[in-house]
Motif scaffolding. Sequence first.
Motif, PDB file in Angstrom:
ATOM      1  N   LEU A 196      -2.712  -1.460 -13.257  1.00 41.67           N
ATOM      2  CA  LEU A 196      -2.379  -2.562 -14.148  1.00 41.67           C
ATOM      3  C   LEU A 196      -3.363  -2.568 -15.317  1.00 41.67           C
ATOM      4  CD1 LEU A 196      -1.702  -5.338 -11.490  1.00 41.67           C
ATOM      5  CD2 LEU A 196       0.006  -4.198 -12.930  1.00 41.67           C
ATOM      6  N   PRO A 197      -2.948  -3.091 -16.473  1.00 45.93           N
ATOM      7  CA  PRO A 197      -3.822  -3.021 -17.646  1.00 45.93           C
ATOM      8  C   PRO A 197      -5.117  -3.804 -17.502  1.00 45.93           C
ATOM      9  CG  PRO A 197      -1.868  -4.346 -18.100  1.00 45.93           C
ATOM     10  CD  PRO A 197      -1.621  -3.659 -16.808  1.00 45.93           C
ATOM     11  N   VAL A 198      -5.086  -4.975 -16.913  1.00 49.53           N
ATOM     12  CA  VAL A 198      -6.271  -5.828 -16.733  1.00 49.53           C
ATOM     13  C   VAL A 198      -7.128  -5.747 -18.000  1.00 49.53           C
ATOM     14  CG1 VAL A 198      -8.009  -6.526 -15.066  1.00 49.53           C
ATOM     15  CG2 VAL A 198      -6.079  -5.157 -14.296  1.00 49.53           C
ATOM     16  N   ASP A 199      -8.402  -5.308 -17.881  1.00 50.60           N
ATOM     17  CA  ASP A 199      -9.255  -5.232 -19.068  1.00 50.60           C
ATOM     18  C   ASP A 199      -9.512  -3.799 -19.526  1.00 50.60           C
ATOM     19  OD1 ASP A 199     -10.796  -4.466 -16.947  1.00 50.60           O
ATOM     20  OD2 ASP A 199     -12.445  -5.851 -17.320  1.00 50.60           O
ATOM     21  N   SER A 200      -8.782  -2.824 -18.952  1.00 49.99           N
ATOM     22  CA  SER A 200      -8.944  -1.425 -19.382  1.00 49.99           C
ATOM     23  C   SER A 200      -7.571  -0.751 -19.457  1.00 49.99           C
ATOM     24  CB  SER A 200      -9.865  -0.667 -18.422  1.00 49.99           C
ATOM     25  OG  SER A 200      -9.394  -0.765 -17.085  1.00 49.99           O
ATOM     26  N   PRO A 201      -6.711  -1.213 -20.363  1.00 47.79           N
ATOM     27  CA  PRO A 201      -5.342  -0.676 -20.413  1.00 47.79           C
ATOM     28  C   PRO A 201      -5.249   0.785 -20.814  1.00 47.79           C
ATOM     29  CG  PRO A 201      -5.773  -2.112 -22.286  1.00 47.79           C
ATOM     30  CD  PRO A 201      -6.927  -2.280 -21.345  1.00 47.79           C
ATOM     31  N   HIS A 202      -6.309   1.339 -21.385  1.00 52.34           N
ATOM     32  CA  HIS A 202      -6.284   2.756 -21.746  1.00 52.34           C
ATOM     33  C   HIS A 202      -6.323   3.648 -20.511  1.00 52.34           C
ATOM     34  CE1 HIS A 202     -10.501   1.711 -21.195  1.00 52.34           C
ATOM     35  NE2 HIS A 202     -10.765   2.992 -20.996  1.00 52.34           N
ATOM     36  N   ARG A 203      -6.688   3.092 -19.377  1.00 51.27           N
ATOM     37  CA  ARG A 203      -6.751   3.847 -18.122  1.00 51.27           C
ATOM     38  C   ARG A 203      -5.541   3.481 -17.282  1.00 51.27           C
ATOM     39  NH1 ARG A 203     -10.115   4.174 -13.187  1.00 51.27           N
ATOM     40  NH2 ARG A 203     -10.367   6.405 -12.831  1.00 51.27           N
ATOM     41  N   GLU A 204      -4.570   4.404 -17.204  1.00 50.33           N
ATOM     42  CA  GLU A 204      -3.305   4.110 -16.542  1.00 50.33           C
ATOM     43  C   GLU A 204      -3.234   4.670 -15.134  1.00 50.33           C
ATOM     44  OE1 GLU A 204      -0.506   5.736 -19.301  1.00 50.33           O
ATOM     45  OE2 GLU A 204      -0.630   4.004 -20.643  1.00 50.33           O
ATOM     46  N   HIS A 205      -4.122   5.601 -14.781  1.00 48.64           N
ATOM     47  CA  HIS A 205      -4.107   6.260 -13.475  1.00 48.64           C
ATOM     48  C   HIS A 205      -5.544   6.432 -12.988  1.00 48.64           C
ATOM     49  CE1 HIS A 205       0.090   7.200 -14.331  1.00 48.64           C
ATOM     50  NE2 HIS A 205      -0.309   7.575 -15.527  1.00 48.64           N
ATOM     51  N   PRO A 206      -5.745   6.553 -11.681  1.00 45.39           N
ATOM     52  CA  PRO A 206      -7.103   6.704 -11.152  1.00 45.39           C
ATOM     53  C   PRO A 206      -7.633   8.130 -11.220  1.00 45.39           C
ATOM     54  CG  PRO A 206      -5.533   6.601  -9.356  1.00 45.39           C
ATOM     55  CD  PRO A 206      -4.741   6.384 -10.612  1.00 45.39           C
ATOM     56  N   MET A 207      -6.828   9.077 -11.690  1.00 42.93           N
ATOM     57  CA  MET A 207      -7.266  10.470 -11.718  1.00 42.93           C
ATOM     58  C   MET A 207      -8.389  10.676 -12.724  1.00 42.93           C
ATOM     59  SD  MET A 207      -3.800  12.744 -11.387  1.00 42.93           S
ATOM     60  CE  MET A 207      -3.303  12.397 -13.066  1.00 42.93           C
ATOM     61  N   GLU A 208      -9.254  11.638 -12.429  1.00 44.05           N
ATOM     62  CA  GLU A 208     -10.293  12.022 -13.383  1.00 44.05           C
ATOM     63  C   GLU A 208      -9.775  13.126 -14.293  1.00 44.05           C
ATOM     64  OE1 GLU A 208     -13.633  14.350 -11.681  1.00 44.05           O
ATOM     65  OE2 GLU A 208     -12.561  14.150  -9.769  1.00 44.05           O
ATOM     66  N   HIS A 209     -10.472  13.344 -15.387  1.00 45.39           N
ATOM     67  CA  HIS A 209     -10.054  14.383 -16.322  1.00 45.39           C
ATOM     68  C   HIS A 209     -10.089  15.743 -15.627  1.00 45.39           C
ATOM     69  CE1 HIS A 209      -9.365  16.322 -20.135  1.00 45.39           C
ATOM     70  NE2 HIS A 209     -10.372  17.141 -19.891  1.00 45.39           N
ATOM     71  N   GLY A 210      -9.027  16.493 -15.775  1.00 41.19           N
ATOM     72  CA  GLY A 210      -8.929  17.805 -15.140  1.00 41.19           C
ATOM     73  C   GLY A 210      -8.270  17.786 -13.781  1.00 41.19           C
ATOM     74  N   GLU A 211      -7.993  16.607 -13.251  1.00 38.66           N
ATOM     75  CA  GLU A 211      -7.284  16.495 -11.978  1.00 38.66           C
ATOM     76  C   GLU A 211      -5.794  16.752 -12.222  1.00 38.66           C
ATOM     77  OE1 GLU A 211      -6.993  13.287  -8.268  1.00 38.66           O
ATOM     78  OE2 GLU A 211      -8.305  12.919  -9.986  1.00 38.66           O
ATOM     79  N   LEU A 212      -5.203  17.562 -11.384  1.00 37.03           N
ATOM     80  CA  LEU A 212      -3.834  18.024 -11.606  1.00 37.03           C
ATOM     81  C   LEU A 212      -2.911  17.555 -10.486  1.00 37.03           C
ATOM     82  CD1 LEU A 212      -1.840  19.899 -13.198  1.00 37.03           C
ATOM     83  CD2 LEU A 212      -2.572  21.746 -11.656  1.00 37.03           C
ATOM     84  N   ILE A 213      -1.797  16.952 -10.848  1.00 30.82           N
ATOM     85  CA  ILE A 213      -0.776  16.631  -9.841  1.00 30.82           C
ATOM     86  C   ILE A 213      -0.163  17.934  -9.347  1.00 30.82           C
ATOM     87  CG2 ILE A 213       1.419  15.473  -9.400  1.00 30.82           C
ATOM     88  CD1 ILE A 213       0.776  13.517 -11.601  1.00 30.82           C
ATOM     89  N   THR A 214      -0.115  18.100  -8.037  1.00 29.67           N
ATOM     90  CA  THR A 214       0.482  19.304  -7.459  1.00 29.67           C
ATOM     91  C   THR A 214       1.830  19.032  -6.799  1.00 29.67           C
ATOM     92  OG1 THR A 214      -0.806  18.951  -5.430  1.00 29.67           O
ATOM     93  CG2 THR A 214      -1.748  20.425  -7.092  1.00 29.67           C
ATOM     94  N   ALA A 215       2.006  17.836  -6.261  1.00 29.49           N
ATOM     95  CA  ALA A 215       3.269  17.545  -5.566  1.00 29.49           C
ATOM     96  C   ALA A 215       3.479  16.051  -5.439  1.00 29.49           C
ATOM     97  CB  ALA A 215       3.287  18.189  -4.186  1.00 29.49           C
TER      98      ALA A 215
END
Length: 334
Positions: A196-215
């Motif tokens: 949810l946007p709360v106070d950091s709407p620029h962050r939409e997912h908990p993944m870190e940079h370079g983390e890749l969805i595989t499935a």
Amino acid sequence: MRPITYSRAIDTATAIAAVSADPTSDFLAGGTTEIDLLRQNVLHPRRLVDINDLPLTQIEATPEGGLRIGSLARMSEVAAAPVVRERFPMLSQALELGASAQLRHMASMGGNLLQRVRCSYYRDAESPCNKREPGTGCSAIEGFSRGHAVLGTSEHCIATHPSDAAVALMSLDAQVHTLGPDGGERTYAFDDFFLLPVDSPHREHPMEHGELITAIEVPAAPVARHSLYLKIRDRESYEFALVSVAAALSVVDGIIADVRVSLGGVATKPWRARRVEDFLIGAAAQRSNFAQAARVELIDARATSMNAFKVELAQRAIVRALETLTGDGSESPA
């Protein structure tokens, strides 16, 4: 002109290493959102790592009766897969209603989950937007907000999540599997994967940079065989939802034994209508109960003068979807 470096990854580890080493780099899959945002000067990656050669395209039934979808499987391929159409019709319908045929042939499942909002203020690269430039403000709150969210909003952002497939997957209790820069595998419950946007709407997912969805994994859900995706939009051709409903229903002797409902087009993330589900389990499968459950779900809606119509429209859509599944409503989910 901004120079962009392009490389094509030959394996997952190489792709993750390349992106994680440079904070201005991005993965490139179907590119149906990424390229648009590059052209609009909204995103500014200095390096694109093409991952289309990675072996992440599987669409497989699991022994338990579920489904595992590779992150690079194309939307059109997943929608047409017999196992999806038979076991999870709401997902097949959501994919087919989610984009034009050309886009469905290109867009990947992982990319679909990560697509950025369709808010015009985010995409014009000039207006204040907390998603694009944190701390600058939200132009939509006092601006043109007809298509914006009424659920899950904050004083910092009211943009709706655009994915149709994600709404169906939310109803199906899907999980997102990823591989991180440290080589560790992670699994996110679908509801936790969208922030949810709360106070950091620029962050939409908990993944870190370079983390890749595989499935994307969908557990077995017998109720999902009797499901649909209802999408209400301004025009019948390719268009984003004003309101959408992914619903599944099991009725035994007139009593609701199981129900799944999620909403799209009205919230800042794919919205699981848990109040609807809690209200209806054990209740009679009748219109009055559907309507009351829908009112309870929307009780905390926060609308603007321009999008207040979505509150009633969402309630009506919930009722229509559930009545359709009981055989008392419209024959077409589209």
